[in-house]
Design an enzyme around this catalytic site. Structure first.
Site, PDB file in Angstrom:
ATOM      1  N   LYS A  13      19.171 -29.983   2.152  1.00 41.26           N
ATOM      2  CA  LYS A  13      18.194 -28.911   1.957  1.00 41.26           C
ATOM      3  C   LYS A  13      16.756 -29.424   1.841  1.00 41.26           C
ATOM      4  O   LYS A  13      15.818 -28.778   2.311  1.00 41.26           O
ATOM      5  CB  LYS A  13      18.542 -28.074   0.722  1.00 41.26           C
ATOM      6  CG  LYS A  13      19.764 -27.186   0.915  1.00 41.26           C
ATOM      7  CD  LYS A  13      19.972 -26.320  -0.313  1.00 41.26           C
ATOM      8  CE  LYS A  13      21.183 -25.413  -0.142  1.00 41.26           C
ATOM      9  NZ  LYS A  13      21.353 -24.506  -1.294  1.00 41.26           N
ATOM     10  N   GLY A  70      17.186 -28.579 -11.562  1.00 39.92           N
ATOM     11  CA  GLY A  70      17.327 -29.193 -10.248  1.00 39.92           C
ATOM     12  C   GLY A  70      17.060 -28.205  -9.127  1.00 39.92           C
ATOM     13  O   GLY A  70      16.468 -27.142  -9.337  1.00 39.92           O
ATOM     14  N   ALA A  81      19.013 -26.152  -7.483  1.00 46.36           N
ATOM     15  CA  ALA A  81      19.613 -24.824  -7.595  1.00 46.36           C
ATOM     16  C   ALA A  81      18.746 -23.903  -8.443  1.00 46.36           C
ATOM     17  O   ALA A  81      18.558 -22.722  -8.113  1.00 46.36           O
ATOM     18  CB  ALA A  81      21.011 -24.928  -8.191  1.00 46.36           C
ATOM     19  N   ARG A  83      18.653 -30.720 -20.052  1.00 48.74           N
ATOM     20  CA  ARG A  83      18.872 -31.875 -20.932  1.00 48.74           C
ATOM     21  C   ARG A  83      17.601 -32.706 -21.056  1.00 48.74           C
ATOM     22  O   ARG A  83      17.246 -33.159 -22.138  1.00 48.74           O
ATOM     23  CB  ARG A  83      20.013 -32.742 -20.386  1.00 48.74           C
ATOM     24  CG  ARG A  83      21.393 -32.219 -20.701  1.00 48.74           C
ATOM     25  CD  ARG A  83      22.465 -33.144 -20.185  1.00 48.74           C
ATOM     26  NE  ARG A  83      22.332 -33.397 -18.748  1.00 48.74           N
ATOM     27  CZ  ARG A  83      23.108 -34.209 -18.051  1.00 48.74           C
ATOM     28  NH1 ARG A  83      24.062 -34.875 -18.663  1.00 48.74           N
ATOM     29  NH2 ARG A  83      22.947 -34.360 -16.766  1.00 48.74           N
ATOM     30  N   THR A  84      16.922 -32.922 -19.931  1.00 47.71           N
ATOM     31  CA  THR A  84      15.632 -33.610 -19.954  1.00 47.71           C
ATOM     32  C   THR A  84      14.541 -32.544 -19.974  1.00 47.71           C
ATOM     33  O   THR A  84      14.257 -31.900 -18.960  1.00 47.71           O
ATOM     34  CB  THR A  84      15.463 -34.495 -18.694  1.00 47.71           C
ATOM     35  OG1 THR A  84      16.618 -35.323 -18.552  1.00 47.71           O
ATOM     36  CG2 THR A  84      14.218 -35.362 -18.807  1.00 47.71           C
ATOM     37  N   VAL A  85      13.960 -32.346 -21.150  1.00 45.49           N
ATOM     38  CA  VAL A  85      12.990 -31.253 -21.314  1.00 45.49           C
ATOM     39  C   VAL A  85      11.780 -31.440 -20.412  1.00 45.49           C
ATOM     40  O   VAL A  85      11.235 -30.469 -19.881  1.00 45.49           O
ATOM     41  CB  VAL A  85      12.552 -31.145 -22.798  1.00 45.49           C
ATOM     42  CG1 VAL A  85      11.631 -29.947 -22.990  1.00 45.49           C
ATOM     43  CG2 VAL A  85      13.764 -31.006 -23.705  1.00 45.49           C
ATOM     44  N   LYS A 123      11.611 -32.558 -17.447  1.00 45.34           N
ATOM     45  CA  LYS A 123      11.908 -32.069 -16.103  1.00 45.34           C
ATOM     46  C   LYS A 123      11.798 -30.545 -16.057  1.00 45.34           C
ATOM     47  O   LYS A 123      11.281 -29.966 -15.092  1.00 45.34           O
ATOM     48  CB  LYS A 123      13.312 -32.519 -15.682  1.00 45.34           C
ATOM     49  CG  LYS A 123      13.594 -32.310 -14.204  1.00 45.34           C
ATOM     50  CD  LYS A 123      14.942 -32.898 -13.792  1.00 45.34           C
ATOM     51  CE  LYS A 123      15.192 -32.661 -12.311  1.00 45.34           C
ATOM     52  NZ  LYS A 123      16.549 -33.121 -11.901  1.00 45.34           N
ATOM     53  N   MET A 150      26.630 -19.990 -11.080  1.00 39.17           N
ATOM     54  CA  MET A 150      26.519 -20.098  -9.625  1.00 39.17           C
ATOM     55  C   MET A 150      27.790 -20.649  -8.975  1.00 39.17           C
ATOM     56  O   MET A 150      27.996 -20.509  -7.777  1.00 39.17           O
ATOM     57  CB  MET A 150      25.320 -20.974  -9.258  1.00 39.17           C
ATOM     58  CG  MET A 150      23.986 -20.330  -9.572  1.00 39.17           C
ATOM     59  SD  MET A 150      22.622 -21.342  -8.945  1.00 39.17           S
ATOM     60  CE  MET A 150      21.216 -20.407  -9.571  1.00 39.17           C
TER      61      MET A 150
END
Length: 274
Positions: free
Chosen positions: A65, A127, A129, A150-152, A154, A212
């Site tokens: 993608k 991510g 999605a 989990r990784t704020v 990001k 999803m």
């Protein structure tokens, strides 16, 4: 007869050929739709070969993608903001890119009578999605969309990408501090039968939970949500059909009806219709 296909790796499991075949029969469109599994280094050449052979359009799934964006001379805003393309159109010697994942999600939620306007939405994951559905969700004018990851950092980066005051980001520990009307799981946790570190305190009897991922049974996440008294739990099969319907419309300018296609896929998943 116009030719279309889906690129992915792996691709054997793809339901796209069946979906588009049913759309074509329903709308009396003369098309073929197949699938292709190039290696990552061969993707660009595979698309070029398909175009040279007269291909009219293609769907793109993992892991191509992001690569697909680089092939496009024209991108829709939703594809540009998603940073990913799942629908390619080949017209007048040019490549056009779109992303229909978000509209597939929104339309599926609406088909289940889920209200999004003025509602509080929790989007799990930061991510591709998650990125692909933010713009269509914002278009529904929610009260807020909170991204949890989990990784704020990001999640914060993703929120700032869209430059909208309705977007914010938190860590999973903070989900105990507020409740949400709609919770959308855009993480890959369900694929490995893992539960994200979501606090059950953010779910009430008015909360709709969406995953999803889809399968014959409810995902571990949706089962957990139901156990914590969520009002409604919905899997991602309708999103799959919805994004395909939007791609079909982009290519053929005909909007297929999705109910029968969704019912067929559901019965196949549950082993009723072999």
């Amino acid at each position: 007869m116009d030719n279309y296909l889906v690129f992915g790796n792996p691709i054997a499991q793809s339901k796209s050929p069946l979906i588009h075949q049913m759309f074509a029969e329903q709308t009396q469109q003369a098309i073929t739709y197949t699938k292709s599994q190039p290696e990552e280094a061969e993707f660009k050449a595979s698309v070029a070969t398909f175009i040279n052979n007269g291909g009219k359009g293609a769907n793109v799934t993992a892991p191509f993608k992001e690569q697909a964006i680089q092939l496009c001379e024209h991108l829709t805003e939703r594809a540009n903001m998603a940073g990913a393309v799942n629908t390619l159109s080949f017209r007048d010697g040019k490549v056009y890119g779109d992303n229909t994942d978000g509209i597939g999600l929104v339309n599926d939620l609406k088909s289940h009578q889920v209200q999004l306007t003025n509602k509080s939405i929790l989007l799990m994951g930061a991510g591709g999605a998650a990125r692909g559905v933010i713009l269509p969700l914002l278009a529904e004018n929610p009260a807020r969309i909170v991204i949890v990851n989990r990784t704020v950092e990001k999640a914060k980066l993703l929120a700032t990408r869209f430059n909208d005051e309705k977007l914010s980001a938190i860590g999973y520990s903070e989900t105990a501090e507020t409740t949400f009307d709609v919770i959308i799981n855009a993480t890959s946790a369900s694929l490995s039968a893992n539960l994200p570190d979501l606090s059950p305190k953010c779910i009430t009897e008015k909360t709709v939970c969406y995953d999803m991922v889809y399968g014959a049974e409810l995902s571990l996440f949706l089962t957990w949500c139901a156990e914590h008294k969520a009002r409604q739990v919905i899997d991602g099969l309708g999103m799959l059909v919805g994004q395909a319907a939007e791609s079909f419309y982009i290519w053929r300018k005909v909007r297929p009806e999705q109910t029968q296609v969704l019912a067929k896929l559901r019965s196949q998943l549950q082993g009723v219709d072999k």
